[in-house]
Design an enzyme around this catalytic site. Structure first.
Site, PDB file in Angstrom:
ATOM      1  CD  GLU B  60      -1.891  -2.377   1.325  1.00  0.00           C
ATOM      2  OE1 GLU B  60      -0.803  -2.656   1.874  1.00  0.00           O
ATOM      3  OE2 GLU B  60      -2.732  -3.249   1.037  1.00  0.00           O
ATOM      4  CG  HIS B 129     -10.931  -6.668   6.381  1.00  0.00           C
ATOM      5  ND1 HIS B 129     -10.209  -7.278   7.378  1.00  0.00           N
ATOM      6  CD2 HIS B 129     -10.177  -6.805   5.258  1.00  0.00           C
ATOM      7  CE1 HIS B 129      -9.089  -7.772   6.885  1.00  0.00           C
ATOM      8  NE2 HIS B 129      -9.037  -7.505   5.604  1.00  0.00           N
TER       9      HIS B 129
END
Lengths: 344, 325
Positions: B60, B129
């Site tokens: 990321e 999440h």
């Protein structure tokens, strides 16, 4: 630099420019230290003294429109890439005429006109950005390369790993230049890295890795040129580890502060003997490549440049107050005294 | 007009901009061949090719660095961070790099980039999440922050984000991906920094964002049956914030409720409530109420997740109780 005949020596103009830019960095930082001590430069300051050859060798090996990212210790990088001293010194002093209008400071002496993409005070944080610029160069087919400067301290950050891997897997035109000065503030490389030879890590990313003498501007220049040619051929990134040393402390903190005795006097003395400016001057004189008088002239000129930069910076005004409120967004939706000011 | 899902609207919005401007590229984890794990980028690889629609490793920081470096050197990239929870592993690039570089360099450079990301709960993904993190982004000067709630807004705000010269975080409400809405044919371009009055009303103003918007609308429907007229405002953009629309509505109704998916402390509504308290205190007829997720991570069990997220029922009950007090 003992066997100058053995390496490919660049033309005289490049040699002269190497000396000029290394000297500019040295004189700039010497004067910055002096002014910092007098309280004219606010905040911390990390000098490049001792590490000039790495910055200059690398930057002169690429073109003006090639990109570069820097670090918290980056006074030398823009100077090596060709920026004049006035606006840099003014930036250190927090003046409106500074290269970033006084809003960047010592750790952010970014001049985009010479391909700088900024200097990050966060260790390793500019590395992914360098990779992004290389991706852009590849997509646009521009033929540009990116020099990504970082220190030995950066190699244990996650961003180092992500950056080298992505650059390698996409064959991006990046030259990763590690300025290994032996210490992350006071922690020696041996205590910080399981594999202390940074160049060895290149194997993990299937790219060439080389460790070289970072005090030897010609060695750095030659290696970066080779890496740049490789990158321009589409063969991907390289990792160059330049062994160097900072002659001063991690940062200028004032006389009341000490980082403690983490480097031995013997070690410091050994490295001071390897001053990149002295090594270069001695080598080119011994090889008869440049007459002493020309080097002396450069010294006189650079001394005057550095003095003029201090004068320029001291005479410059502080930024106007409204400067604090502009430049955050390109789309300035700000009207003083309205909600827009506070909530963008 | 055609009916489109929220997830398909994302691909259409990106495609609209990629077709218009070849500087627009898309990079992210599994965005190309598979069309994204949430299927929000389906068809883009086929239409625009592998040079402009690029799968990345699971990296990321590298993804965000890639779009930032590319944005500074002539492209207008869009990155996907798959789940917004993953911003926690690359927040340095957002906060210290994207948000500050323009200011720090005195405007030498523009950063025309978009980071899109699946945000929020409702899908039983558990605590790592499911977070709604738009309030993190709102707290950082230098970012623009949008969260659309309808397919039409998805396309229009994506276009506005891509065309904007500043870094935009584009939060997609994961819980809305399968929802459908009418979308006009042709190019759609919206404006950042504008809220929308979804339903006009006179008794109370309810502010909502993303997944909370349809729930607020449902609550308003229910309350209408009780004779309570609720004005629902879809905030859409946290930065810039459309304070004019919000304060105008509060002036009309005299009552304010916020519906936030964020955990309670410093959810986006807290800042808006503070603005209203400072600017419009005398317009208020009663204390403001915030309807939020409690200050806990989201549990994965469906019964528990449903319990803690604001629902149409909990919104309606809170508003009704307050107005009858």
């Amino acid at each position: 630099m003992d066997d100058l005949q053995a390496v490919a020596v660049p033309e005289t103009g490049v040699l002269l420019e190497m000396y000029r830019r290394m000297l500019r960095i040295r004189r700039f930082d010497e004067r910055a230290v002096d002014r910092h001590g007098k309280g004219e430069i606010p905040g911390p300051m990390h000098t490049s003294i001792g590490q000039e050859a790495t910055a200059v060798g690398a930057c002169l090996a690429v073109n003006e429109d090639d990109y570069m990212t820097g670090t918290h210790r980056s006074h030398g990088h823009p100077i090596a890439k060709g920026v004049g001293l006035d606006a840099l010194m003014a930036e250190l002093m927090g003046k409106g005429s500074g290269v970033c209008g006084g809003k960047g400071g010592s750790m952010h002496l970014a001049d985009f006109s010479v391909g700088s993409l900024g200097e990050s005070g966060i260790v390793a944080s500019a590395m992914p950005v360098a990779v992004g610029a290389a991706l852009s160069a590849q997509i646009r087919g521009s033929g540009q390369v990116v020099i990504c400067f970082f220190g030995d301290g950066a190699v244990n950050e996650g961003a180092f790993h992500e950056s080298l891997n992505l650059a390698a897997v996409w064959h991006l035109p990046v030259i990763f230049v590690c300025e290994n000065n032996g210490y992350g503030i006071t922690t020696p490389v041996d205590a910080a890295s399981a594999v202390p030879v940074v160049a060895d890590r290149a194997a993990a990313y299937a790219m060439p890795g080389v460790r070289l003498d970072g005090q030897d501007v010609l060695a750095v220049y030659g290696s970066v040129r080779e890496a740049a040619e490789r990158a321009r051929r589409g063969e991907g990134p390289s990792l160059i580890e330049a062994m160097t040393y900072r002659f001063r402390e991690h940062s200028e903190m004032g006389s009341n502060f000490s980082f403690g005795p983490y480097r031995s006097d013997e070690e410091i003395a050994e490295w001071l003997e390897r001053d990149p400016l002295v090594l270069f001057r001695t080598a080119v004189l011994e090889a008869g490549l440049i007459p002493a008088v020309e080097l002396d002239e450069i010294e006189t000129e650079v001394d005057a440049e550095a003095a003029a930069a201090v004068k320029f910076a001291r005479r410059s005004d502080f930024p106007p107050p409204e400067q604090a409120y502009v430049g955050l967004y390109l789309d300035e939706r700000r009207e003083p005294a309205s909600l827009e000011l506070d909530y963008a | 007009m055609a009916e489109l899902t929220y997830r398909d609207a994302i691909a259409r919005g990106i495609a609209q901009e990629m077709a218009r401007d070849d500087r627009v590229v898309l990079i992210g984890e599994d965005v190309a061949g598979s069309g994204g794990v949430f299927k929000t980028t389906v068809g883009l690889l086929d239409q625009f090719g592998p040079k402009r629609v690029i799968d990345t490793p699971i990296s990321e920081q590298a993804i965000l660095g890639a779009v930032m470096g590319a944005a500074m050197t002539g492209l207008r990239p869009v990155a996907e961070i798959m789940f917004s929870d993953f911003f926690a592993v690359c927040w340095d690039l957002v906060v210290n790099q994207m948000a500050k570089t323009r200011y720090m360099t005195n405007g030498q450079v523009a950063l025309p980039l978009v980071v899109k990301s699946g945000n929020g709960g409702g899908l039983r993904f558990g605590a790592q999440h499911s977070q709604a993190i738009e309030n993190w982004a709102m707290a950082v000067p230098g970012l623009k922050v949008v969260t659309p709630s309808t397919p039409e807004d998805v396309i229009g705000l994506m276009a506005a984000a891509v065309r904007d010269d500043d870094p935009v975080l584009f939060f997609e409400a994961k819980g809305l991906y399968p929802t459908k809405g009418e979308v006009p044919a042709g190019e759609i371009v919206d404006t950042l920094g504008t809220a929308k009055v979804r339903r006009a009303g006179t008794d109370a103003t309810v502010l909502a964002l993303g997944l909370m918007v349809p729930r607020a609308m449902q609550a308003a429907d229910h309350l209408a049956g009780q004779g309570i007229s609720v004005e629902v405002i879809d905030v859409r953009s946290l930065v810039p914030l459309d304070t004019a629309t919000i304060l105008g509505s509060v002036a009309k109704t005299g009552r304010l409720f916020t519906v936030e998916e964020n955990p309670r402390l410093l959810g986006w509504g807290a800042e808006i409530v503070s603005i209203v308290a400072e600017e419009s205190f005398w317009d208020l007829d009663a204390p403001i109420e915030r309807i939020t997720t409690p200050h806990i991570p989201l549990p994965s069990a469906d019964s528990l997740e449903d319990l803690v997220l604001p629902s149409a029922d909990s919104i309606a009950q809170t508003v009704e109780k307050a107005l009858q007090a």
